[in-house]
Scaffold this active site. Structure first.
Site, short mmCIF file in Angstrom:
data_model
loop_
_atom_site.label_atom_id
_atom_site.label_comp_id
_atom_site.label_asym_id
_atom_site.label_seq_id
_atom_site.Cartn_x
_atom_site.Cartn_y
_atom_site.Cartn_z
N ASN A 127 0.94 -1.47 0.00
CA ASN A 127 -0.03 0.13 0.09
C ASN A 127 0.88 1.23 -0.11
O ASN A 127 0.63 2.30 -0.79
CB ASN A 127 -0.95 -0.23 1.34
CG ASN A 127 -2.09 -0.93 0.92
OD1 ASN A 127 -2.52 -0.94 -0.01
ND2 ASN A 127 -2.63 -1.62 2.06
N GLY A 128 1.74 1.39 0.91
CA GLY A 128 2.84 2.67 1.05
C GLY A 128 3.47 2.85 -0.31
O GLY A 128 3.48 3.95 -1.11
N ASP A 135 0.12 -9.30 3.43
CA ASP A 135 -1.05 -9.12 4.10
C ASP A 135 -2.27 -9.07 3.25
O ASP A 135 -3.32 -9.10 3.67
CB ASP A 135 -0.82 -7.62 4.62
CG ASP A 135 0.10 -7.53 5.74
OD1 ASP A 135 0.61 -8.53 6.07
OD2 ASP A 135 0.59 -6.21 5.96
N GLY A 139 0.30 -8.90 10.28
CA GLY A 139 -1.14 -8.23 9.49
C GLY A 139 -1.26 -7.34 10.48
O GLY A 139 -1.97 -7.53 11.54
N GLU A 176 -1.52 -9.76 14.39
CA GLU A 176 -0.68 -8.80 15.02
C GLU A 176 -1.41 -7.33 15.46
O GLU A 176 -1.17 -6.85 16.49
CB GLU A 176 0.43 -8.42 13.72
CG GLU A 176 1.54 -7.70 14.24
CD GLU A 176 2.44 -7.20 12.84
OE1 GLU A 176 2.01 -7.56 11.80
OE2 GLU A 176 3.57 -6.88 13.10
O1 F6P Z 1 3.50 -5.39 5.24
C1 F6P Z 1 3.99 -6.72 5.48
C2 F6P Z 1 4.45 -7.01 6.84
O2 F6P Z 1 4.92 -8.36 7.17
C3 F6P Z 1 3.06 -6.85 7.98
O3 F6P Z 1 2.29 -7.99 8.16
C4 F6P Z 1 3.94 -6.41 9.05
O4 F6P Z 1 3.06 -5.85 9.85
C5 F6P Z 1 5.25 -5.70 8.67
O5 F6P Z 1 5.29 -5.89 7.26
C6 F6P Z 1 6.69 -5.69 9.49
O6 F6P Z 1 7.19 -4.96 9.07
P1 F6P Z 1 8.80 -5.11 9.45
O7 F6P Z 1 9.27 -6.08 8.44
O8 F6P Z 1 9.32 -3.47 8.86
O9 F6P Z 1 9.18 -5.01 10.87
#
Ligand code: F6P
Length: 360
Positions: free
Chosen positions: A115-116, A139, A182, A234
């Protein structure tokens, strides 16, 4: 006609990034010919575009990567909200990205991300760059596409985790609370929870009442099912937290010494039911390793569609699966939106119909 294409991967990685890069590259080399095509790997996501960190690729670089996890280009989180903010480094990021695009003499830029990433892609498209997005994330929360690559591999991994927790939960007669990635959407928890036979599923789209979760555990105990598996997303929160602003919720949790609801659920279950509870957080394991067969096929289909869009010079779009057909959506139509699990949708109803509790 010579073409020069940039490719970047941005945000959290996931299985299938390399398979998609390969799909795009192979389809483009097939369609345009190796003599008429140059591919530039933009390294470490938008950060590489800002800092002009790029690698000249050759056809052989895209061989042998179908099964490889991660991303050959590297990735980084460069938050969208900071894109138009000039920080201490005094860099105008949007200007810098446009300059790199120009310096690299790109005809178009493919952005593989969630999304970002898509929000920034839309920003760049509005700035006049030729951008095509590809929907990546475990996600599965990108608006306008049935599915994103990476999701099903992650479902498979999370399902195996839940399978393995079943045997140990049964041996000890325990409650196993497993936290599935998620943050905003509960797709991964819902799918793996159903596939793994979880007894209780907790997702952000359905705020939970701890008393109802405990009642579901106790009901199983009364039915002589001496263990319970609870799959918690999460980003899940309870009904009290549902009424709070994000910052207020974070403050409350900091005071409790927690970041996610999982450990709190385990503690409350122990306190309220007397049943032993344990927490399991597979974390980034859910994003690691080789893509599943499903994701390899999906990545290839998405890659081929991206090559078709390049051939048509159809820019400002992102590839998508719409009602099982691979198509594309306008970036401006999907950027900034999230695909949430419908709380009253068929999948939640299916789970409820076989007795899975959601704490609502
Ligand atoms: O966007 C995918 C994701 O795995 C999410 O499910 C999770 O909240 C986030 O990335 C974790 O991000 P990072 O790897 O930056 O800790």
């Amino acid at each position: 006609m010579k073409r020069r294409i940039g490719i970047l991967t941005s945000g959290g990685d996931c299985p299938g990034l390399n398979a998609t890069i390969r799909g795009v590259a192979k389809a483009c080399y097939e369609r345009f010919g190796t003599d008429d095509l140059e591919i530039v790997g933009v390294l470490n996501g938008y950060s590489g575009l800002i800092n002009n960190e790029c690698a000249e690729m050759k056809p052989s670089d895209f061989s042998g990567i179908l099964t490889r996890g991660g991303t050959i280009f590297g990735t980084k989180r460069t938050p969208y909200k900071m894109m138009q903010v000039i920080g201490e480094d005094n860099i105008d990021k949007v200007k810098a990205m446009k300059e790199t695009y120009k310096k690299q003499k790109l005809d178009c830029l493919l952005t593989l991300g969630g999304n970002g990433t898509h929000k920034t892609s839309n920003l760049l498209a509005n700035e006049g760059l030729n951008v095509i997005g590809l929907p990546k994330t475990i996600d599965n929360d990108i608006y306008g596409t049935d599915v994103t690559f990476g999701f099903h591999t992650s479902v498979d991994i999370a399902t195996e985790v839940i399978d393995r927790l079943h045997t140990t939960a049964t041996s000890h007669g325990r409650c196993l609370v497993v936290e599935i990635m998620g943050n905003k959407a509960g797709w991964l928890t819902l799918y793996s929870g159903i596939a793994g036979g979880a007894d209780i599923i907790v997702i952000p789209e359905i705020p939970y009442d701890i008393n109802k979760l405990c009642e579901a555990v106790e009901r199983r105990n009364r039915e002589k099912k001496a263990f319970s598996i609870i799959a918690v997303a999460e980003g899940a929160y309870d009904t009290d937290e549902a009424n709070m602003k994000k910052r207020e919720r974070a403050k409350k949790r900091a005071e409790e010494g927690i970041t996610t609801a999982t450990s709190r659920i385990a503690k409350q279950i122990e306190a309220n039911t007397g049943m032993e509870a344990r927490v399991c957080v597979p974390g980034h394991m859910l994003r690691g390793g080789s893509p599943s067969a499903y994701d390899r096929v999906l990545a290839t289909k998405f890659g081929v569609r991206a090559a078709q869009l390049i051939a048509k010079e159809k820019y400002g779009y992102t590839v998508a699966m719409v009602d099982t057909v691979v198509k594309e959506n306008k970036l401006e139509d999907i950027a900034g939106k999230t695909k949430f699990v419908p709380a009253d949708g068929q999948l939640v109803k299916t789970a409820k119909d076989i007795g899975i509790a959601f704490g609502d």
